[in-house]
Structure formats: structure tokens, C-alpha cells
Design a protein around this motif. Structure first.
Motif, PDB file in Angstrom:
ATOM      1  N   HIS A   1      -5.576  11.420  -8.445  1.00  0.00           N
ATOM      2  CA  HIS A   1      -4.122  11.568  -8.833  1.00  0.00           C
ATOM      3  C   HIS A   1      -3.146  10.682  -7.819  1.00  0.00           C
ATOM      4  N   LYS A   2      -1.966  10.127  -8.254  1.00  0.00           N
ATOM      5  CA  LYS A   2      -1.345   9.128  -7.526  1.00  0.00           C
ATOM      6  C   LYS A   2      -0.951  10.117  -6.480  1.00  0.00           C
ATOM      7  N   ALA A   3      -0.339  11.383  -6.562  1.00  0.00           N
ATOM      8  CA  ALA A   3       0.306  11.905  -5.542  1.00  0.00           C
ATOM      9  C   ALA A   3      -0.898  12.030  -4.189  1.00  0.00           C
ATOM     10  N   GLU A   4      -2.049  11.826  -4.592  1.00  0.00           N
ATOM     11  CA  GLU A   4      -3.111  12.144  -3.473  1.00  0.00           C
ATOM     12  C   GLU A   4      -3.595  10.928  -2.616  1.00  0.00           C
ATOM     13  N   ILE A   5      -3.217   9.851  -3.196  1.00  0.00           N
ATOM     14  CA  ILE A   5      -3.468   8.457  -2.425  1.00  0.00           C
ATOM     15  C   ILE A   5      -2.526   8.161  -1.454  1.00  0.00           C
ATOM     16  N   ASN A   6      -3.063   7.616  -0.186  1.00  0.00           N
ATOM     17  CA  ASN A   6      -2.145   7.224   0.879  1.00  0.00           C
ATOM     18  C   ASN A   6      -2.686   5.697   1.187  1.00  0.00           C
ATOM     19  N   VAL A   7      -1.660   4.671   0.954  1.00  0.00           N
ATOM     20  CA  VAL A   7      -2.024   3.322   1.380  1.00  0.00           C
ATOM     21  C   VAL A   7      -1.369   2.935   2.646  1.00  0.00           C
ATOM     22  N   PHE A   8      -1.890   2.077   3.306  1.00  0.00           N
ATOM     23  CA  PHE A   8      -1.491   1.598   4.586  1.00  0.00           C
ATOM     24  C   PHE A   8      -1.497   0.202   4.913  1.00  0.00           C
ATOM     25  N   ASP A   9      -0.438  -0.466   5.571  1.00  0.00           N
ATOM     26  CA  ASP A   9      -0.723  -1.736   5.830  1.00  0.00           C
ATOM     27  C   ASP A   9      -0.168  -2.008   7.234  1.00  0.00           C
ATOM     28  N   PRO A  10      -1.320  -2.369   8.271  1.00  0.00           N
ATOM     29  CA  PRO A  10      -0.820  -2.310   9.424  1.00  0.00           C
ATOM     30  C   PRO A  10      -0.307  -3.535  10.072  1.00  0.00           C
ATOM     31  N   PHE A  11      -0.218  -4.792   9.106  1.00  0.00           N
ATOM     32  CA  PHE A  11       0.537  -5.791   9.471  1.00  0.00           C
ATOM     33  C   PHE A  11       1.512  -6.084   8.203  1.00  0.00           C
ATOM     34  N   THR A  12       2.437  -5.286   8.097  1.00  0.00           N
ATOM     35  CA  THR A  12       3.179  -5.281   6.734  1.00  0.00           C
ATOM     36  C   THR A  12       4.119  -6.330   6.475  1.00  0.00           C
TER      37      THR A  12
ATOM     38  N   SER B   1       3.406  -0.449  -3.633  1.00  0.00           N
ATOM     39  CA  SER B   1       3.180   0.922  -3.672  1.00  0.00           C
ATOM     40  C   SER B   1       4.434   1.704  -4.319  1.00  0.00           C
ATOM     41  N   ASP B   2       5.439   1.334  -3.937  1.00  0.00           N
ATOM     42  CA  ASP B   2       6.682   2.114  -4.629  1.00  0.00           C
ATOM     43  C   ASP B   2       6.733   1.868  -5.881  1.00  0.00           C
ATOM     44  N   ASN B   3       6.271   0.387  -6.308  1.00  0.00           N
ATOM     45  CA  ASN B   3       6.335   0.307  -7.719  1.00  0.00           C
ATOM     46  C   ASN B   3       5.492   1.145  -8.675  1.00  0.00           C
ATOM     47  N   LEU B   4       4.228   1.479  -7.963  1.00  0.00           N
ATOM     48  CA  LEU B   4       3.326   2.203  -8.758  1.00  0.00           C
ATOM     49  C   LEU B   4       3.486   3.797  -8.544  1.00  0.00           C
ATOM     50  N   GLY B   5       4.618   4.035  -7.593  1.00  0.00           N
ATOM     51  CA  GLY B   5       4.706   5.575  -7.482  1.00  0.00           C
ATOM     52  C   GLY B   5       3.761   6.264  -6.424  1.00  0.00           C
ATOM     53  N   VAL B   6       3.226   5.208  -5.555  1.00  0.00           N
ATOM     54  CA  VAL B   6       2.004   5.596  -4.619  1.00  0.00           C
ATOM     55  C   VAL B   6       2.803   5.694  -3.316  1.00  0.00           C
ATOM     56  N   ASN B   7       2.185   7.027  -2.524  1.00  0.00           N
ATOM     57  CA  ASN B   7       2.568   6.973  -1.035  1.00  0.00           C
ATOM     58  C   ASN B   7       2.078   5.651  -0.163  1.00  0.00           C
ATOM     59  N   SER B   8       2.703   5.294   0.693  1.00  0.00           N
ATOM     60  CA  SER B   8       2.416   4.290   1.554  1.00  0.00           C
ATOM     61  C   SER B   8       3.160   4.383   2.818  1.00  0.00           C
TER      62      SER B   8
ATOM     63  N   VAL C   1      10.644   5.762 -10.371  1.00  0.00           N
ATOM     64  CA  VAL C   1       9.851   6.256  -9.343  1.00  0.00           C
ATOM     65  C   VAL C   1      10.691   6.257  -8.043  1.00  0.00           C
ATOM     66  N   MET C   2      10.093   7.214  -7.338  1.00  0.00           N
ATOM     67  CA  MET C   2      11.060   7.404  -5.899  1.00  0.00           C
ATOM     68  C   MET C   2      10.313   6.500  -4.984  1.00  0.00           C
ATOM     69  N   PRO C   3      11.363   5.937  -3.989  1.00  0.00           N
ATOM     70  CA  PRO C   3      10.772   5.228  -2.731  1.00  0.00           C
ATOM     71  C   PRO C   3      10.185   6.394  -1.856  1.00  0.00           C
ATOM     72  N   LYS C   4       8.895   5.874  -1.687  1.00  0.00           N
ATOM     73  CA  LYS C   4       7.917   6.830  -0.965  1.00  0.00           C
ATOM     74  C   LYS C   4       7.383   6.130   0.287  1.00  0.00           C
ATOM     75  N   ALA C   5       7.620   4.669   0.390  1.00  0.00           N
ATOM     76  CA  ALA C   5       7.286   3.935   1.560  1.00  0.00           C
ATOM     77  C   ALA C   5       7.683   4.670   2.967  1.00  0.00           C
ATOM     78  N   GLN C   6       6.934   4.800   4.026  1.00  0.00           N
ATOM     79  CA  GLN C   6       7.356   5.064   5.454  1.00  0.00           C
ATOM     80  C   GLN C   6       6.962   3.738   6.193  1.00  0.00           C
ATOM     81  N   PHE C   7       8.071   3.272   6.898  1.00  0.00           N
ATOM     82  CA  PHE C   7       7.855   1.819   7.599  1.00  0.00           C
ATOM     83  C   PHE C   7       8.135   2.421   9.092  1.00  0.00           C
TER      84      PHE C   7
END
Ligand SMILES: C[S@@+](CC[C@H](N)C(=O)[O-])C[C@H]1O[C@@H](n2cnc3c(N)ncnc32)[C@H](O)[C@@H]1O
Length: 435
Positions: free
Chosen positions: A62-73, A82-89, A229-235
Motif C-alpha cells: 500500500h502506498k502509505a507503507e513504503i518509504n523511499v530514501f535518497d542519501p545523495f538527494t 515520490s511526492d508526485n506518486l503520493g509516497v513517503n520519502s 497529493v500531499m507533500p510528504k518528502a522529508q529533507f
């Protein structure tokens, strides 16, 4: 890792294999995409490709379950995709100026009218100002004729006066950043170095370019906001070798592209912009304000470690590749005396892999069991001596506790240029690692 996760991983690799877009590792296509296009970061990769990887991964979650990470953003491609797809990142970037740009892009959910009125008022006030051409570093005088600099100066003055740290202000700031290159009649080399001597036929008028840019940004924000979609990215502006803000055992999917071991200078990539804003005035400043925080992938930044190169190789974290890296570094050390520049590639290779080994240790900490990691990477051959980047990074990942890795080549490099420095065939591709 259970069977379902293993199958899912194979499916992701297979699907992205099929796509085989040669531009997946370049930023070029992003210049057509809303928000992404606000800053051309030539070190970036394709947002569409990133979305295809996330979407493949989403199939069984489920979208809400997945967490994407980029260590070199970098400029935020993975976070915006990720925001565009509504996914946590979550994302981490250590370059202060690039971080500021990414932070501004992530304000896309700001009230569009509020932003537009703020930026428009700012522009109207700038038009009434008497911009000055004084007090800029030399590079700026080499890049801008006085009448352009006067207009840019007027905009930046009004911006600085009205700095209230609001989202509208951050967006208005990035609008100015994004027009700086277009307003300079000088060339930019591939990889973004400014070439003051190479003049372009076309050059934008700063006031007109700013107005056009805020219109584009308002359009892009409306477009993104219409998707519901809501902005979910944490930077976080921090170091991927430590990533203190990323919780342990929180990540399902890593998509990233680390600096390549190829002497590209990320500090120099924003020299024009940082000089314009008065943040740097020369090479020393760039080192102090930027390079010292980054993975060591340039010979210019490692000379102080030169005498310790072979000590660095003895670090425990490099044990899995010690024999191979020692051999390559010894050959690079011998070879350097045959070249005018006598570049410290041996030190750069030692420090680069030490830094990346630390990144793998952090990735193992933050990644859940069963997670998937994709590194977009390229190998290199300084002074014609081949460095097997994919194998060494894979071996370091396994040593950090990951389960297995495979390399998927996406393109050949160094096979056509007439003026290439050596004839060792190189490649670019994706290192897939199973957590
Ligand atoms: C290849 S670029 C990534 C570009 C990104 N994929 C994009 O689309 O914009 C690598 C990035 O790593 C950053 N970087 C270098 N050393 C770092 C470190 N120690 N921690 C975090 N980021 C770092 C560089 O500043 C650069 O922006």
C-alpha cells in the motif's frame, strides 16, 4: 528476505531492464517536467525513470507503507518523484547551496496566489530600485554586462531585504537562481562549469526572465497541487556518511546516485550562483563552504591526505577490497609521475571508497530487512588504470550486511570520443543491492 520480496526485486530489475532508456541517468528530460525544471542540475538523473522504479516497487504494497530514501538527494529528483506518486520519502544532501534549492522546490504546495503576489510585488519594487554593480567577485563581472547585473542586483537587494524565511520567499529566491545562467551571455561547459570566455548569442533580460520564471513556477505548482497529493518528502541537509536524521530500520527502497569517482567538482558546479549571492569569492571559499562536507571524489580536494593514502587503505571497512584497491592505488601512484599534473588519483580512490563504505554502513542501519537499493553509478579509469567501481561498491555493500548485488549496464562510455584521454572502455549502470 522472503520469497515474495526476492521475486519483487527480480521483477523490478526486469521491468527497468525492459525500459532501457539511455537518458535515465541524465537530468535532461526533467527540464520538461513541472517543479523538476526549476533548476537544471546536470548531475541529476531522470525523474520518470525514478517513478518507474517506485511504481514497480509499489505493486505489492500500500502506498502509505513504503518509504523511499535518497542519501545523495541533489536537486531533489527522488523526493519530488515520490511526492508526485503520493509516497513517503526522505533525502539527505550535504551541498549547502544545492540543499537550499531542493528545500525551495519542496515548497511546491504553497498557496499559489500568495507566492505569485509576493514574487510579483518583489519584481515591481526591484524595477524601482537603482541596482548597483559594485562589490561582486571577479567572476560575476566576467559573466554579466553592467546593465544585466544592475537588474539582477536590484532583484537580489529586494529579496535580501524581505527575507522572512517564508515559503513564498524561498520560492522567489529559487526563481532568481533559476534565471542566472540564462541572463549571462557566457557559456556553460557540459557538467555546468562556467566558461566566461565562451559567449552565447542569446541572453535573457533579467526582469523579463524573472517574470517568466514566476509564471512557470505558479503554473507548475498549480499542476502539482491539482493532483491531490500531499507533500510528504522529508529533507535534511546532512552527510550521507552519517545521516543522523534518518531513523534505523525505516527504509524500504533506496534510489540514488552518489558522486562518481571521476574528479567532477560539485562545489564548482554552483560557483556562478554562489558568487552572485556573495557566498563565495574564490576557490578557498568553495572548499570551506562546500567541498569539505562532500564525499571525496576529486583530486583537488584530497591533497592534504596524500601522505596517508596507504594508511587510509588499511581502514577496517576497506578490508573486503583491500588487495584489489591497494594494487590500483600503487599503480596510480607510480603512474602519476609520468603526467604533468601529477594528480593524486591514488588518494582520491582511497578516500572515495572509504567514504562510500561508510555510506553503506549507514544504509544497512536505516534499511529494513528485505529492502531494495539502487545506485546509479559509473566506473572510471584515471590515467588509464581501471577502477571496478560496481564490483567494489557491491563488495562493500555485502560487507556492510546486505545480502546480494547485481550490476545492470545502461550505457557504454569512453568508446567514441576522438580526444579521449585513454582507451579503457567504461560503463554506466545500476547497482542493485538486496537488503
Ligand atoms: C550525482 S549527484 C545526485 C543528483 C540527484 N540524483 C538529482 O537528480 O539531482 C550526487 C550528489 O551527492 C551530493 N553529495 C556529495 N557528498 C555528499 C555527502 N557526503 N552527503 C550527502 N550528499 C553528498 C553532491 O552534492 C551531489 O548533489
Amino acid at each position: 528476505m522472503n520469497n515474495l520480496q526476492l521475486e519483487l526485486f527480480d521483477e523490478i530489475v526486469e521491468k527497468t531492464n525492459k525500459k532501457k532508456t539511455d537518458t535515465s541517468s541524465t537530468f535532461l528530460d526533467n527540464m520538461k517536467l513541472p517543479i523538476h525544471r526549476w533548476f537544471r542540475y546536470s548531475a541529476g538523473f531522470s525523474a520518470e525513470w525514478v517513478e518507474s522504479v517506485i511504481t514497480s516497487h509499489l505493486k505489492d504494497y500500500h502506498k502509505a507503507e513504503i518509504n523511499v530514501f535518497d542519501p545523495f538527494t541533489g536537486s531533489g529528483t527522488v523526493l519530488l518523484a515520490s511526492d508526485n506518486l503520493g509516497v513517503n520519502s526522505m533525502g539527505v544532501e550535504a551541498h549547502p547551496f544545492v540543499s537550499k534549492i531542493t528545500n525551495a522546490k519542496l515548497q511546491w504546495n504553497t498557496d499559489v496566489e500568495k507566492f505569485y503576489n509576493f514574487a510579483k510585488k518583489l519584481l515591481e519594487r526591484a524595477k524601482m530600485e537603482n541596482g548597483s554593480t559594485e562589490g561582486y567577485p571577479d567572476l560575476i563581472y566576467k559573466c554579466y554586462p553592467p546593465e544585466s547585473l544592475q537588474q539582477l542586483d536590484a532583484i537580489v537587494r529586494v529579496l535580501k531585504e524581505g527575507d522572512d524565511n517564508s515559503p513564498e520567499h524561498k520560492l522567489s529566491w529559487v526563481a532568481l537562481v533559476s534565471i542566472l545562467r540564462a541572463c549571462a551571455p557566457v557559456g556553460t561547459a557540459s557538467w555546468q562549469y562556467v566558461l566566461p570566455n565562451k559567449t552565447k548569442a542569446k541572453m535573457a533580460n533579467p526582469f523579463e526572465a524573472y517574470e517568466k520564471q514566476i509564471n512557470i513556477m505558479a503554473y507548475d505548482m498549480r499542476h502539482m497541487q491539482s493532483k491531490n497529493v500531499m507533500p510528504k518528502a522529508q529533507f535534511f541537509q546532512e552527510d550521507a556518511r552519517e545521516c543522523p536524521s534518518i531513523p534505523s530500520n525505516s527504509v524500504d527502497l533506496v534510489i540514488t546516485s552518489p558522486p562518481y569517482a571521476n574528479n567532477y567538482d560539485y562545489a564548482d558546479a554552483t560557483r556562478l550562483e554562489m558568487s552572485f549571492f556573495g557566498e563565495v569569492s574564490g576557490w578557498g571559499d568553495l572548499r570551506e563552504k562546500v567541498s569539505q562536507f562532500l564525499v571525496r571524489s576529486c583530486t583537488q580536494h584530497v591533497s592534504k591526505y596524500k601522505d596517508y593514502t596507504f594508511e587510509i587503505l588499511k581502514d577496517d571497512v576497506l578490508k573486503p577490497i583491500y588487495g584489489e584497491i591497494l594494487d590500483v592505488c600503487q599503480r596510480l601512484d607510480e603512474e602519476r609521475v609520468n603526467h604533468g599534473g601529477k594528480k593524486n588519483y591514488h588518494t582520491m580512490i582511497a578516500t572515495y571508497f572509504l567514504d562510500l563504505a561508510k555510506v553503506w554502513i549507514q544504509l544497512r542501519r536505516v534499511c529494513k530487512d528485505g529492502s531494495n537499493v539502487c545506485f546509479v553509478i559509473g566506473d572510471s579509469a584515471p590515467y588509464g588504470i581501471y577502477v571496478p567501481v560496481d564490483k567494489w561498491l557491491g563488495d562493500l555493500a555485502i560487507a556492510a550486511g546486505f545480502k546480494e548485488y547485481s550490476f545492470e549496464k545502461t550505457r557504454d562510455r569512453n568508446v567514441k570520443w576522438k580526444n579521449r584521454k585513454h582507451e579503457v572502455p567504461l560503463k554506466e549502470g545500476r547497482l542493485w543491492v538486496k537488503g
